[in-house]
Each structure stands twice: as C-alpha cells, then as structure tokens.
Design a protein around this motif. Structure first.
Motif, PDB file in Angstrom:
ATOM      1  N   ALA B 288       0.897  -1.377  -0.029  1.00 15.50           N
ATOM      2  CA  ALA B 288       0.113   0.072   0.100  1.00 15.50           C
ATOM      3  C   ALA B 288       0.875   1.256   0.080  1.00 15.50           C
ATOM      4  CB  ALA B 288      -0.956   0.187   1.026  1.00 15.50           C
ATOM      5  N   LEU B 289       2.022   1.226   0.707  1.00 18.80           N
ATOM      6  CA  LEU B 289       2.781   2.475   0.961  1.00 18.80           C
ATOM      7  C   LEU B 289       3.493   3.023  -0.405  1.00 18.80           C
ATOM      8  CD1 LEU B 289       6.035   1.781   1.205  1.00 18.80           C
ATOM      9  CD2 LEU B 289       5.165   1.450   3.353  1.00 18.80           C
ATOM     10  N   PHE B 290       3.664   1.938  -1.596  1.00 18.82           N
ATOM     11  CA  PHE B 290       4.084   2.582  -2.867  1.00 18.82           C
ATOM     12  C   PHE B 290       3.068   3.027  -3.656  1.00 18.82           C
ATOM     13  CE2 PHE B 290       6.782  -1.176  -1.246  1.00 18.82           C
ATOM     14  CZ  PHE B 290       8.096  -0.385  -1.501  1.00 18.82           C
ATOM     15  N   GLN B 291       3.397   4.103  -4.401  1.00 13.83           N
ATOM     16  CA  GLN B 291       2.679   4.770  -5.254  1.00 13.83           C
ATOM     17  C   GLN B 291       2.198   3.734  -6.509  1.00 13.83           C
ATOM     18  OE1 GLN B 291       4.832   8.208  -6.612  1.00 13.83           O
ATOM     19  NE2 GLN B 291       3.458   9.564  -5.396  1.00 13.83           N
ATOM     20  N   ASP B 292       1.112   4.192  -7.113  1.00 13.13           N
ATOM     21  CA  ASP B 292       0.931   3.247  -8.235  1.00 13.13           C
ATOM     22  C   ASP B 292       1.817   3.321  -9.384  1.00 13.13           C
ATOM     23  OD1 ASP B 292      -1.154   1.695  -9.656  1.00 13.13           O
ATOM     24  OD2 ASP B 292      -1.575   3.368 -10.708  1.00 13.13           O
ATOM     25  N   SER B 293       1.830   2.430  -9.766  1.00 16.28           N
ATOM     26  CA  SER B 293       2.936   1.930 -11.077  1.00 16.28           C
ATOM     27  C   SER B 293       2.529   0.893 -11.666  1.00 16.28           C
ATOM     28  CB  SER B 293       4.195   2.149 -10.462  1.00 16.28           C
ATOM     29  OG  SER B 293       4.496   0.870  -9.661  1.00 16.28           O
ATOM     30  N   PRO B 294       3.088   0.746 -12.995  1.00 12.86           N
ATOM     31  CA  PRO B 294       2.780  -0.474 -13.589  1.00 12.86           C
ATOM     32  C   PRO B 294       3.338  -1.832 -12.817  1.00 12.86           C
ATOM     33  CG  PRO B 294       3.761   1.162 -15.132  1.00 12.86           C
ATOM     34  CD  PRO B 294       3.707   1.727 -13.657  1.00 12.86           C
ATOM     35  N   MET B 295       4.701  -1.614 -12.164  1.00 14.64           N
ATOM     36  CA  MET B 295       5.410  -2.534 -11.452  1.00 14.64           C
ATOM     37  C   MET B 295       4.365  -2.806 -10.214  1.00 14.64           C
ATOM     38  SD  MET B 295       7.369  -4.936 -11.477  1.00 14.64           S
ATOM     39  CE  MET B 295       8.384  -4.695 -12.813  1.00 14.64           C
ATOM     40  N   LYS B 296       4.019  -2.195  -9.445  1.00 17.51           N
ATOM     41  CA  LYS B 296       2.815  -2.298  -8.410  1.00 17.51           C
ATOM     42  C   LYS B 296       1.773  -3.217  -8.951  1.00 17.51           C
ATOM     43  CE  LYS B 296       0.457  -0.236  -4.624  1.00 17.51           C
ATOM     44  NZ  LYS B 296      -0.015   0.796  -3.985  1.00 17.51           N
ATOM     45  N   ARG B 297       1.302  -2.627  -9.952  1.00 16.93           N
ATOM     46  CA  ARG B 297       0.007  -3.359 -10.414  1.00 16.93           C
ATOM     47  C   ARG B 297       0.504  -4.889 -10.911  1.00 16.93           C
ATOM     48  NH1 ARG B 297      -1.672   0.695 -14.370  1.00 16.93           N
ATOM     49  NH2 ARG B 297      -0.374   1.977 -13.388  1.00 16.93           N
ATOM     50  N   ALA B 298       1.544  -5.001 -11.524  1.00 17.66           N
ATOM     51  CA  ALA B 298       1.811  -6.314 -11.960  1.00 17.66           C
ATOM     52  C   ALA B 298       2.164  -7.248 -10.629  1.00 17.66           C
ATOM     53  CB  ALA B 298       3.349  -6.345 -12.641  1.00 17.66           C
ATOM     54  N   MET B 299       2.567  -6.666  -9.862  1.00 13.81           N
ATOM     55  CA  MET B 299       3.127  -7.716  -8.545  1.00 13.81           C
ATOM     56  C   MET B 299       1.851  -7.935  -7.676  1.00 13.81           C
ATOM     57  SD  MET B 299       6.465  -5.599  -7.093  1.00 13.81           S
ATOM     58  CE  MET B 299       6.636  -6.712  -5.291  1.00 13.81           C
ATOM     59  N   ILE B 300       0.759  -6.950  -7.809  1.00 18.23           N
ATOM     60  CA  ILE B 300      -0.625  -7.452  -7.180  1.00 18.23           C
ATOM     61  C   ILE B 300      -1.207  -8.175  -8.190  1.00 18.23           C
ATOM     62  CG2 ILE B 300      -2.986  -6.330  -6.779  1.00 18.23           C
ATOM     63  CD1 ILE B 300      -1.571  -3.884  -5.605  1.00 18.23           C
ATOM     64  N   GLU B 301      -1.137  -8.279  -9.477  1.00 17.44           N
ATOM     65  CA  GLU B 301      -1.782  -9.203 -10.281  1.00 17.44           C
ATOM     66  C   GLU B 301      -1.016 -10.580 -10.009  1.00 17.44           C
ATOM     67  OE1 GLU B 301      -1.446  -8.265 -14.514  1.00 17.44           O
ATOM     68  OE2 GLU B 301      -2.419  -6.673 -13.980  1.00 17.44           O
ATOM     69  N   ALA B 302       0.114 -10.523  -9.652  1.00 15.38           N
ATOM     70  CA  ALA B 302       0.903 -11.897  -9.194  1.00 15.38           C
ATOM     71  C   ALA B 302       0.454 -12.796  -8.276  1.00 15.38           C
ATOM     72  CB  ALA B 302       2.542 -11.558  -9.070  1.00 15.38           C
ATOM     73  N   VAL B 303      -0.096 -11.813  -7.216  1.00 11.15           N
ATOM     74  CA  VAL B 303      -0.664 -12.535  -6.237  1.00 11.15           C
ATOM     75  C   VAL B 303      -2.046 -13.048  -6.571  1.00 11.15           C
ATOM     76  CG1 VAL B 303      -1.976 -12.235  -3.939  1.00 11.15           C
ATOM     77  CG2 VAL B 303       0.129 -11.009  -4.595  1.00 11.15           C
ATOM     78  N   ASP B 304      -2.797 -12.502  -7.510  1.00 13.30           N
ATOM     79  CA  ASP B 304      -4.107 -13.043  -7.778  1.00 13.30           C
ATOM     80  C   ASP B 304      -3.728 -14.390  -8.879  1.00 13.30           C
ATOM     81  OD1 ASP B 304      -5.618 -11.282  -6.580  1.00 13.30           O
ATOM     82  OD2 ASP B 304      -5.409  -9.757  -8.191  1.00 13.30           O
ATOM     83  N   PHE B 305      -2.683 -14.284  -9.427  1.00 12.00           N
ATOM     84  CA  PHE B 305      -2.337 -15.053 -10.404  1.00 12.00           C
ATOM     85  C   PHE B 305      -1.997 -16.443  -9.634  1.00 12.00           C
ATOM     86  CE2 PHE B 305       0.560 -17.605 -12.964  1.00 12.00           C
ATOM     87  CZ  PHE B 305      -0.195 -17.959 -13.975  1.00 12.00           C
ATOM     88  N   CYS B 306      -1.342 -16.355  -8.639  1.00 15.57           N
ATOM     89  CA  CYS B 306      -0.844 -17.298  -7.671  1.00 15.57           C
ATOM     90  C   CYS B 306      -1.976 -18.050  -7.082  1.00 15.57           C
ATOM     91  CB  CYS B 306      -0.091 -16.784  -6.664  1.00 15.57           C
ATOM     92  SG  CYS B 306       0.162 -17.901  -5.175  1.00 15.57           S
TER      93      CYS B 306
END
Lengths: 311, 311
Positions: B288-306
């Motif tokens: 949460a403390l990181f600003q929105d960015s393509p990488m942050k979104r990819a990391m969140i998607e990685a959780v969903d993918f998992c």
C-alpha cells in the motif's frame, strides 16, 4: 580458542532441537579445530586488533563441520573420529539439512564481521570445496587416477579451506596484498601436507606398529596417494589386486594387510610423507616475508608437527 | 529475466563437467523462476539503477535450486517437475555436492554486488530455510501436526526465500526501512499463499477434473494443510485412515481417491485455498505505501495469478 569454542556453541543454537543436538555431536567429538586456529594465528601474525577473527574462525569451523556432515552422507561412512557418524544416529536427511543450516550460520557470522573481501575469499572457498568433492566423486574408485589429478582433488577438498582460513587474517588486519598471498600460500600448502599425512596414516604411516584405526580409506575404496603410487609402480598382478579391492569394493581384512605390504615394497607410504614434506617446506617459505615473532615460529612449528604425525 | 537466465547459465560453469550437467538439468527443467523475478520486480518497484539486481536474482535462483537438490535427497523423491529427479540420474552423492556448489556460487555473486545488508538478508534466509526443513523432518508423518506448526514449517522452507528475494530490491535501491519491510512482508505472505496453493493442487485443487500430477505429497506421506484440516475435522475412522496411509506410508491409488473424498467432505481443499487468499490479501496490502505504478500493479496481479492456479 576458548572464546571461539564458546561462540561456536552459542551459534549452533536453534529452536529446532535436532540442530544443536547433531551439530554438538560433531563439534564436541574431538576435532582438532585446526582451521579456526589458523584464522586466529594469521590474524595475530598480522597484529589484528578486534574480535572479527573469532567470528571468522567460528565460521570457518562451521563450514568445515558442514562439509563433514555432507561428506559422510556422500561416502556412506559409518564412523567419524571414532564415533558413529551423525548420519548413523539421525539419518542422512538430517545430516544434509543440518549441514545446510551450519553453512547459512557461517555466512551470517561472516556478514557480521563486515569485510566483503573476507566474504569473497570464504564464499569462493565454499564453491571450490564442493567442486573438489564432485571431482573426487567423478574420479572415485578409478585406480588409474594420476598424482596430478589426485592433487587437484585435495587442493579443492582440503587445501581450499586451509588457504581461505589463513587468508582472512591479513585481510581483516588490513595488510597488503603480498601478506595476504603469503598467508594464503602457507595455508594451501599446509593443507596439502596435512591431507597427505592423513592419507599415509590411514595405512599406518611410517610406524611399524599398526594402530586400530587403520584402513578406513581402503575399505571405502578411496583412491589416495599411497594407492596412486603403488598402482603406478606395481606389477600387473598388483594392479589387478587394487582393481578388485578398491574399484569393486571387495576388500577383506587380509586384503588390507596385503595392501600395506605392497605399499611398503614400493615405498609408497614413505614417498607420500616425502611429498608432504615438500609442501610443508613451501608452507614455511611462504612466511619468509614476515618478521620473526613468537606467532611466526608457532606457525612454522605447526608444519613440523603436522608432518611428525606420520611417525 | 532473459539476462538473469544467461547469468545463471554462465555461473553454473565448472571444469568439473558433472556440475553444469546436473545444474542445467534442473535449471532448464521448466521452473517458474518466480523467486528471481521477485528480486527484479522489487528492484524495479524501487527504481533501482544498476545490474546488482540481476546478480542477486541469479543468486536467489541458485539458492532455490540448491534447496531442491537437497530436498529431493532428503525426501527420497523420484520425480521433480515431471522429469526424473537429479538424484535418480546422478545419485544422491552428486546431488548433495552440486547443491553445495550452487550455494557457494550464490554467495560469490552476492559478494560481487557488495551490499552487506543484502548479504545479511540472504544468508539469514539460507539458515532459516535449512531450519524449516529440519523442523519438517522432525514433524514428518505426524498427522497430529497443528495448523500453526505447519505454518511455522512453510514460513521457513518457502516464505523465507520469497521474503528475502523481495527485501533485497529496496535494499540495493537504498530505500528506507519501511519500504524494505513492506517488500519483505509482500514476499513472505506471497510465499505462504504460493505454498498453500501448491498443497491444494497436489490433491487436485478446486478443479473437479483431476490431472495426472496429483498425489505426490500423499504418496510421500507429507503432512500439508489439506491433511491437517481433514485430520482435525475427521471422525475416529478417518483419523485411522490418515495414520495408516501417511504415518505408515501404506497408501495405494485407491487410498488417494478416498483421501480426496474425505477432504472434499470436510471442505479441506477449499479452506486451504481460503487461507491462501488471506495471505495473498496481506501481501497486497503490504504494498500500500508504494505509489501506483505498472510494476506495483503487476506485483498485485502476481498474487491473484498465484491464487487462481487453484482452479
């Protein structure tokens, strides 16, 4: 060394009880603590002030202990230093994992000391040791191994850690490259000499009076220098003997006596000790650039002591 | 990742041919490279400039590969990722030693990056992973293992390396402690979620249609969360079934079907996936403390993918 021993026992602790149990079994089983002593010695030789030497010494002993645990699994050894090997008491599985734990703890201690150069030397040694063991595995039971090939194996599996244990002393003391190289060379050559004497002792050394702890290498089919020399100098019949007993692992107690008789005939044990003397001399000469001091004299005596074990 | 793969193949080289042979067998065998990807991801998330992230990523993959080699020896596994395990092809001995070599190489690469803090995080992880494995060994085949005990095991054996792989990104990028902790927490929770989904998949996951790669854990008598939940929720007869099949390793193919039927009855697989969702949610919140960015979104998607793998 007393403080290094305390550090070793403190750092082997874990909530997982099996870890201190196995580690202490090996650590308390009468090892000579030669490698950590070398780290303390070269640190003192270079007038190091601080307590990083003790942490590195403990790390070096952990690396060594990890190697022993893994070696016994790889070799299927039943005994270690006259006691049952850890794998016989707790199984191969635990021996592999506790070895890994000790390696991890070793690196943690090195990191605490904070010298990237010492970390480099010791992590390189860790890779080289494993490489040497794989090489030995690939050369295992090959009686046609040459002396050079055998030397390459023990440079990896024994001399690399001796060299690294010695090199980190001048590094943390901030000494010049020449002194680092000198200590490294002392350690590497002492390591080779030490291993060769061990090899000779496994066939009774120079003593006519065979102790009871003779023949482990033979029974495990290990190719060591006394075998390499005997095989090369031997007759066709003798070569068949070595192939049957070592390559096919069909050695009996009577075979051990015959092996020692063949070795004596070819002066293979004497010459193994001679080779060790040669490396011992190189180890001593490596220290030439250091001024005379009680520590330097002790390090030179250590070489003589190592060779004198053969009697 | 392409450059990390090149680095991995370059650093596995050795004059001892057996080493690249075994290492490449495992490295090329279709691993997901999840852990090194996490190091690259958190480095990019923290706008790291340099090539240290690639070396640390390769080191993380080497640590993981070493663990797999040793695990297969410890578990006596015959297959790994649908291919014969290295130990079946080259023996336990070589697997132990090549694992040690890879660990040594991993530390060498970390030293090259030169961050003592990253070295500290990764060497601590190495010790914790081994500790987790020993814990698992001690708890092996104990069907009365509690969920908490099981979590402690996977925190060690899986989550510790995920956490370390993520933490070193902000460290080499020179970010503040809060961002290091955030990335570490993301990694640790993702690691737990990943392991729980793996556990569920070994019993077919949420899919009604069982693939052919089901039942390895069951046949090896591994206690995983679906078993822990089923055992606790089960009848006396069911508990005897788990003891017979897992503790005594007397499982047949018919037993596997029955095991899955009992798990479905108690919703043990569904709830394992639910638990994974919980840790997945914690992983996302940690960012949460990181600003929105393509990488942050990819990391969140990685959780969903998992988590979505469970279907």
């Amino acid at each position: 060394m007393e403080r290094v021993n305390q550090l070793i026992l403190a750092r082997v602790g874990s909530d997982v009880m099996l870890i201190p149990e196995i580690a202490k079994h090996l650590i308390n089983s009468g090892g000579k603590r030669l490698r950590p002593m070398l780290t303390l010695a070269t640190s003192a030789l270079c007038a190091y002030q601080g307590d990083g030497d003790m942490k590195l010494a403990a790390a070096v002993e952990f690396m060594h202990t990890a190697t022993l645990l893994h070696d016994d699994v790889v070799d299927g050894s039943e005994m270690r230093r006259g006691k049952l090997a850890a794998r016989m008491l707790w199984g191969n599985e635990a021996s592999v994992l506790v070895g890994d734990f000790l390696l991890g703890q070793a690196f943690k201690m090195m990191v605490e000391v904070g010298s990237l150069q010492a970390l480099d030397v010791l992590s390189t040694a860790a890779a080289v040791i494993a490489e040497g063991e794989v090489m030995q595995l690939a050369a295992a039971k090959n009686t046609e191994t040459t002396e050079d090939e055998y030397l390459a194996v023990i440079r990896g599996k024994t001399a690399a850690l001796f060299a690294a244990a010695c090199e980190v002393g001048p590094i943390i003391a901030g000494r010049a490259k020449a002194e680092q190289t000198a200590c490294r060379s002392y350690g590497a050559n002492l390591g080779i000499a030490f291993q060769l004497i061990d090899d000779a002792l496994d066939y009774g050394g120079l003593s006519a009076n065979l102790g009871k702890k003779v023949g482990d290498d033979f029974r495990e089919g290990k190719i060591t220098l006394p075998v390499v020399l005997s095989f090369r100098r031997g007759s066709e019949d003798e070569r068949l003997f070595w192939k049957r007993t070592l390559e096919k692992s069909e050695a009996s107690d009577a075979d051990l006596e015959q092996a020692i008789a063949i070795m004596r005939k070819h002066r293979a044990i004497e010459d193994t000790v001679e080779r060790a003397r040669h490396y011992g001399a190189m180890a001593k000469d490596a220290l030439a650039l250091f001024q005379d001091s009680p520590m330097k004299r002790a390090m030179i005596e250590a070489v003589d002591f190592c060779i004198a074990r053969s009697h």
